[in-house]
Write a protein that holds these residues in place. Sequence first.
Motif, mmCIF file in Angstrom:
data_model
loop_
_atom_site.group_PDB
_atom_site.id
_atom_site.type_symbol
_atom_site.label_atom_id
_atom_site.label_comp_id
_atom_site.label_asym_id
_atom_site.label_seq_id
_atom_site.Cartn_x
_atom_site.Cartn_y
_atom_site.Cartn_z
ATOM 1 N N ASP A 49 0.829 -1.208 0.000
ATOM 2 C CA ASP A 49 0.000 0.000 0.000
ATOM 3 C C ASP A 49 0.864 1.259 0.000
ATOM 4 N N ILE A 50 1.931 1.239 0.788
ATOM 5 C CA ILE A 50 2.836 2.396 0.823
ATOM 6 C C ILE A 50 3.533 2.562 -0.517
ATOM 7 N N ARG A 51 3.925 1.475 -1.133
ATOM 8 C CA ARG A 51 4.564 1.563 -2.443
ATOM 9 C C ARG A 51 3.622 2.163 -3.490
ATOM 10 N N GLU A 52 2.345 1.790 -3.402
ATOM 11 C CA GLU A 52 1.375 2.251 -4.398
ATOM 12 C C GLU A 52 0.862 3.662 -4.113
ATOM 13 N N ARG A 53 0.558 3.954 -2.852
ATOM 14 C CA ARG A 53 -0.137 5.213 -2.543
ATOM 15 C C ARG A 53 0.720 6.228 -1.811
ATOM 16 N N GLY A 54 1.841 5.806 -1.241
ATOM 17 C CA GLY A 54 2.743 6.747 -0.604
ATOM 18 C C GLY A 54 2.219 7.344 0.680
ATOM 19 N N ARG A 55 2.273 8.668 0.771
ATOM 20 C CA ARG A 55 1.943 9.384 2.000
ATOM 21 C C ARG A 55 0.586 9.004 2.604
ATOM 22 N N PRO A 56 -0.510 8.941 1.833
ATOM 23 C CA PRO A 56 -1.795 8.586 2.453
ATOM 24 C C PRO A 56 -1.754 7.233 3.152
ATOM 25 N N ALA A 57 -1.047 6.272 2.577
ATOM 26 C CA ALA A 57 -0.953 4.961 3.212
ATOM 27 C C ALA A 57 -0.170 5.041 4.516
ATOM 28 N N VAL A 58 0.892 5.835 4.540
ATOM 29 C CA VAL A 58 1.668 6.019 5.780
ATOM 30 C C VAL A 58 0.798 6.701 6.832
ATOM 31 N N ALA A 59 0.016 7.699 6.428
ATOM 32 C CA ALA A 59 -0.855 8.415 7.366
ATOM 33 C C ALA A 59 -1.892 7.484 7.972
ATOM 34 N N GLU A 60 -2.480 6.633 7.140
ATOM 35 C CA GLU A 60 -3.500 5.705 7.659
ATOM 36 C C GLU A 60 -2.887 4.701 8.626
ATOM 37 N N ALA A 61 -1.703 4.199 8.304
ATOM 38 C CA ALA A 61 -1.037 3.254 9.207
ATOM 39 C C ALA A 61 -0.655 3.930 10.516
ATOM 40 N N THR A 62 -0.214 5.180 10.444
ATOM 41 C CA THR A 62 0.159 5.914 11.656
ATOM 42 C C THR A 62 -1.052 6.144 12.548
ATOM 43 N N ALA A 212 2.025 16.462 0.540
ATOM 44 C CA ALA A 212 0.570 16.390 0.448
ATOM 45 C C ALA A 212 0.039 16.894 -0.890
ATOM 46 N N ASP A 213 0.815 17.707 -1.584
ATOM 47 C CA ASP A 213 0.406 18.236 -2.885
ATOM 48 C C ASP A 213 1.006 17.459 -4.047
ATOM 49 N N GLY A 214 1.662 16.344 -3.730
ATOM 50 C CA GLY A 214 2.238 15.515 -4.779
ATOM 51 C C GLY A 214 3.599 15.948 -5.261
ATOM 52 N N ARG A 215 4.223 16.899 -4.589
ATOM 53 C CA ARG A 215 5.536 17.390 -5.011
ATOM 54 C C ARG A 215 6.649 16.506 -4.440
ATOM 55 N N GLN A 216 7.637 16.236 -5.258
ATOM 56 C CA GLN A 216 8.768 15.407 -4.836
ATOM 57 C C GLN A 216 9.938 16.241 -4.328
ATOM 58 N N ASP A 217 9.907 17.571 -4.603
ATOM 59 C CA ASP A 217 11.049 18.411 -4.234
ATOM 60 C C ASP A 217 10.792 19.238 -2.988
ATOM 61 N N SER A 218 9.829 18.812 -2.183
ATOM 62 C CA SER A 218 9.450 19.542 -0.979
ATOM 63 C C SER A 218 10.150 18.948 0.236
ATOM 64 N N ALA A 219 10.293 19.756 1.285
ATOM 65 C CA ALA A 219 10.853 19.252 2.549
ATOM 66 C C ALA A 219 9.939 18.212 3.187
ATOM 67 N N GLU A 220 8.665 18.204 2.781
ATOM 68 C CA GLU A 220 7.707 17.230 3.310
ATOM 69 C C GLU A 220 7.667 15.950 2.482
ATOM 70 N N ALA A 221 8.516 15.870 1.449
ATOM 71 C CA ALA A 221 8.630 14.655 0.645
ATOM 72 C C ALA A 221 9.807 13.839 1.158
ATOM 73 N N LEU A 222 9.605 12.545 1.293
ATOM 74 C CA LEU A 222 10.659 11.661 1.797
ATOM 75 C C LEU A 222 11.261 10.905 0.615
ATOM 76 N N GLU A 223 12.533 11.161 0.366
ATOM 77 C CA GLU A 223 13.231 10.472 -0.717
ATOM 78 C C GLU A 223 13.597 9.053 -0.275
#
Length: 455
Positions: A49-62, A212-223
């Motif tokens: 789920d995390i591989r497919e959906r990313g942040r939302p899946a992490v949020a739901e698990a948290t 949250a906005d789908g950006r990969q170059d943000s400080a809130e994006a985890l590489e």
Amino acid sequence: MVRVEPLVHTPLIDLRGSALDRRALRARLPRAQASQNAPVETVRPLLDDIRERGRPAVAEATARFDGVETGSFRVPADALREAARRLDPAVRAGLDEAIARVRVVSAAEVPAPRTVEVATGARVTTRHLPADRVGLYVPGGLAVYPSSVVMNTVPAQEAGVGSIALASPPQRETGLPHPTVLAAAHLLGLDEVWAIGGAQAIGAFAYGFADADGRQDSAEALEPVDIITGPGNAYVATAKSLVRDRVGIDAVAGPTEIIVLADAAADPLLVAADLVSQAEHDPLAAAVLVTESVELARAVDEALGEAMDRAVHAERIRTSLSGAQSGIVLVDSLQAGETVVNAYAGEHVELHVADPAAVAARITNGGAVFVGAHSPVALGDYIAGSNHVLPTLGTAAFGDCLSVHAFLRVSQVIEYSRDALAQVADHITALAEAENLPAHGASVRARFTATTPEG
């Protein structure tokens, strides 16, 4: 052989007069079971789920596992600074000393490049290159582990890793990792800290996510990272085992363990204290004593009862010491005890014997070996300069303690001149023909039939 009555506080395993071959010992020695790990079927869907959906899946698990709902997983810089400012001075002094000592040892472990002149004009250089980016996991659970921040971060820094991310479970009250963990991160200069725990942290490290906005170059994006290290619970261990085809990992860790080899002159109070100190970690922790002395076995068992009566975590300790993973093992001799210890291949090995240095030289399977009465495991847990991230479940027979080597890749540079290649060209052609790979040989011959500059 005198028959020994069962002990009161921990199981008794009597190996006197028994064969000590590897198969028999592995069958009879107490051991925490890897099957305690969370079923793969529980963790795999979460990782998918995390591989497919990313942040939302992490949020739901948290929200599901940690009871924390948040739109931001990145720990703010001011929270790191404030945690360090509020840190107890005595704790800060301890962390500073631990950092300094682990750094000294880690710096000494970094290998230098080595060039070998195989023949005239033929050179092979072995390089040790740091990983580009690593993810360090620091668990929560029954205790707080700023020491794990130190043990994971310092070797990565000394290896030369340029990008380091740290994840630790958020607390329900604040939505942030424990403040002491944050303070340790700040002392080490880490500025990328994520409030993510459990298997979802491992998935986030392995696959990354956008903001949250789908950006990969943000400080809130985890590489995504290249290597994940750090201990954790059964879910974390299972997750690490499932992502190891995508990232490097240090190990799949089981419950912590100690095995103590002691002779008749050992102090039963010290032996009991060290067994209790490991049992304090987890009800599944393994605490094992190996001795030829029936009198010591009885004295240690009695001391265990007294220590438990005084312990803050008495219930946890009692469960650990009375479990099938713990026990006191009776052997015929000190030499037999050494055989047992090597067969056990424990995470922590303590030697309470008359000549501990000599015995230590014969202990070949142990994540960390503590020599003598004044080198307890607790020393290594915090401030010895050694690392406390160690192989468990018998994997010390082939696994490593965490060190700079976990964050380095070995690469070789090959440089041959034309004359040096000519000297071995016929050998290459012969071997290539033997393996039915004629194009290999042809690629070498081409260098001598075509017009090429002198190399």
